[in-house]
Scaffold this active site. Structure first.
Site, PDB file in Angstrom:
ATOM      1  N   SER A  84       0.738  -1.186  -0.006  1.00  0.00           N
ATOM      2  CA  SER A  84       0.142   0.134  -0.032  1.00  0.00           C
ATOM      3  C   SER A  84       0.915   1.248  -0.228  1.00  0.00           C
ATOM      4  CB  SER A  84      -0.819  -0.043   0.970  1.00  0.00           C
ATOM      5  OG  SER A  84      -0.288   0.125   2.366  1.00  0.00           O
ATOM      6  N   THR A 124      -8.550   2.729  -4.214  1.00  0.00           N
ATOM      7  CA  THR A 124      -8.393   4.216  -3.868  1.00  0.00           C
ATOM      8  C   THR A 124      -8.392   5.227  -4.691  1.00  0.00           C
ATOM      9  OG1 THR A 124      -5.804   5.354  -3.610  1.00  0.00           O
ATOM     10  CG2 THR A 124      -5.774   3.276  -4.622  1.00  0.00           C
ATOM     11  N   ASP A 125      -8.596   6.336  -4.437  1.00  0.00           N
ATOM     12  CA  ASP A 125      -8.554   7.755  -5.218  1.00  0.00           C
ATOM     13  C   ASP A 125      -7.426   7.675  -6.313  1.00  0.00           C
ATOM     14  OD1 ASP A 125      -6.807   8.457  -3.455  1.00  0.00           O
ATOM     15  OD2 ASP A 125      -7.772  10.499  -2.836  1.00  0.00           O
ATOM     16  N   GLU A 126      -6.217   7.036  -5.701  1.00  0.00           N
ATOM     17  CA  GLU A 126      -5.027   7.128  -6.592  1.00  0.00           C
ATOM     18  C   GLU A 126      -4.964   6.809  -8.019  1.00  0.00           C
ATOM     19  OE1 GLU A 126      -1.235   6.710  -4.142  1.00  0.00           O
ATOM     20  OE2 GLU A 126      -2.642   7.077  -2.434  1.00  0.00           O
ATOM     21  N   TYR A 149       2.311   1.845  -7.368  1.00  0.00           N
ATOM     22  CA  TYR A 149       1.266   1.460  -6.749  1.00  0.00           C
ATOM     23  C   TYR A 149      -0.371   1.665  -7.180  1.00  0.00           C
ATOM     24  CZ  TYR A 149      -2.244   2.157  -2.994  1.00  0.00           C
ATOM     25  OH  TYR A 149      -3.299   2.080  -2.083  1.00  0.00           O
ATOM     26  N   LYS A 153      -3.312  -1.215  -8.436  1.00  0.00           N
ATOM     27  CA  LYS A 153      -4.573  -0.943  -7.918  1.00  0.00           C
ATOM     28  C   LYS A 153      -5.531  -0.729  -9.088  1.00  0.00           C
ATOM     29  CE  LYS A 153      -5.777  -0.930  -4.157  1.00  0.00           C
ATOM     30  NZ  LYS A 153      -6.193  -1.951  -3.191  1.00  0.00           N
ATOM     31  N   PRO A 204      10.495  14.860   7.060  1.00  0.00           N
ATOM     32  CA  PRO A 204      10.891  15.100   5.699  1.00  0.00           C
ATOM     33  C   PRO A 204       9.829  15.607   4.983  1.00  0.00           C
ATOM     34  CG  PRO A 204      10.778  12.442   6.192  1.00  0.00           C
ATOM     35  CD  PRO A 204      10.606  13.585   7.492  1.00  0.00           C
ATOM     36  N   GLY A 274       7.324  11.513  -9.902  1.00  0.00           N
ATOM     37  CA  GLY A 274       6.188  11.467 -10.149  1.00  0.00           C
ATOM     38  C   GLY A 274       4.964  11.721  -9.194  1.00  0.00           C
TER      39      GLY A 274
END
Ligand code: NAD
Ligand code: TYD
Length: 335
Positions: A84, A124-126, A149, A153, A204, A274
């Site tokens: 994930s 996922t919205d990704e 990732y 998905k 970070p 990206g």
């Protein structure tokens, strides 16, 4: 009594979902299938008992997975199991394909063979890609994943839909925005910020810190998933969102203020390759059809989350003392 096979139940969202079902839905037996990767924590859930049973099984291993189907009469499948973390997918994409794509296909094939009544894919919205400063993702937005990732998905989502169109299988997909809350592994932004701040360690912040996510408290996601399982229409996709867009820099400063820590802990580091700029969810479909609205605003959700990490130091200290140390070095030393 119904039997619900839940994969990835020792992870962040899966364990929150199982706890909800065991506490609130006494007519459901839960079968938890988890490979126990670095992201899993068996202490997140109770030991096996009357209506809860755990199998240590990899969903990418079809033979082993078929034994779980042989031994149980499964009504529903909810697939939470996944690799994930976007940053890990950039370092090593192959396991993302194995678990997120091949594993999902195994589950689909076995579920079809056993005629399960509902198959809910936790997506996922990704998968929609990245937004500019305006606009929102709706269920009609074309898929345009930009990290290994999100590509894995999106591939899984397409396989799931293909089982609806080709075999008439009763599948559903939920696509949710960024979750935060209790039991989240500290590689993700919000627990990382809380824990680093408590340890007075640098935080970070990637790039210019202006990337935007829509944040949802995990128990709202859990509620949305259950409503889709119960009342969603087969063959449909449902977006779930928290209606809480925030810039990364703003979240970090908010948490530092709450913990009385200085902003000087923030360290601007090399950007994620990206890096998606902005996510925002139009979740009017689930609101209109299933009556879903988030209960927690970000202030309340973050208060609960910060308090949970303050009160459960043993939980995260144990993670910090293990392989996580090595991960953190590999991920952040070069930045
Ligand atoms: P997580 O990384 O915390 O947990 C994943 C769980 O899956 C772990 O318990 C792990 O051991 C298990 N797992 C991994 N590979 C497996 C395999 N091959 N076989 C069996 N089990 C395996 O993840 P999470 O944050 O709880 O996310 C759960 C699901 O929700 C994922 O599918 C993710 O894509 C989706 N999702 C997450 C978010 C978020 O913000 N975290 C948002 C939207 C959707
Ligand atoms: P993350 O929690 O990894 O979720 P996702 O990438 O799936 O949205 O990251 C959330 C945001 O925070 C994302 O824009 C990347 C950023 N981020 C940092 O700035 N620093 C960090 O150390 C991490 C882990 C994330």
């Amino acid at each position: 009594m119904k039997t619900c096979l839940i994969t990835g139940g020792f992870g962040f969202i899966g364990s929150n979902f199982i706890r909800f079902v065991l506490e609130e839905k006494k007519d459901i037996t839960v079968i938890n299938v988890d490979k126990i990767t670095y992201a899993a924590n068996p202490k997140n859930l109770p030991d096996d008992h009357g209506n809860y049973k755990f199998y240590k099984t990899d969903i990418a291993d079809k033979l082993e997975l078929s034994k779980v189907f042989d031994e149980n009469n499964i009504d529903y499948v909810i697939n939470f199991a996944a690799e994930s973390h976007v940053d890990r997918s950039i370092m090593d994409p192959s396991v993302f394909i194995k678990t997120n794509v091949a594993g999902t296909l195994n589950l689909l094939e076995l579920s079809l063979k056993r005629s399960v009544k509902r198959f809910l894919q936790i997506s996922t919205d990704e998968v929609y890609g990245s937004l500019g400063l305006t606009g929102k993702f709706s269920e009609k937005t074309p898929l345009s994943p930009r990290s290994p990732y999100s590509a894995s998905k999106a591939a899984a989502d397409m396989l799931v839909m293909s089982f609806f169109h080709t075999y008439g299988m009763p599948v559903l997909i939920s696509r949710c925005s960024n979750n935060y809350g209790q039991y989240q592994f500290p590689e993700k932004l919000i627990p990382l910020v809380i824990i680093n701040a408590l340890n007075n360690k640098d935080i970070p912040l990637y790039g210019d810190g202006k990337n935007i996510r829509d944040w949802i408290y995990v128990l709202d996601h859990v509620k949305g998933i259950y409503s889709i399982l119960e009342h969603g229409k087969a063959g449909e996709v449902y977006n779930i969102g928290g209606a809480a867009e925030m810039e990364n820099e703003g979240i970090i400063k908010y948490i530092l203020n709450k913990l009385n820590k200085p902003f000087s802990l923030i360290k601007y580091v090399k950007d994620r390759p990206g890096h998606d700029r902005r996510y925002a969810m139009d979740f009017s479909k689930i609101a209109g059809e299933l009556g879903f609205l988030p209960d927690y605003d970000m202030e309340k959700g973050l208060e609960l989350t910060i308090n949970w990490y303050l009160n459960n130091e043993n939980w995260w200290r144990e993670i910090l003392s293990g392989d996580y140390k090595e991960y953190y070095k590999t991920m952040y030393d070069y930045r």
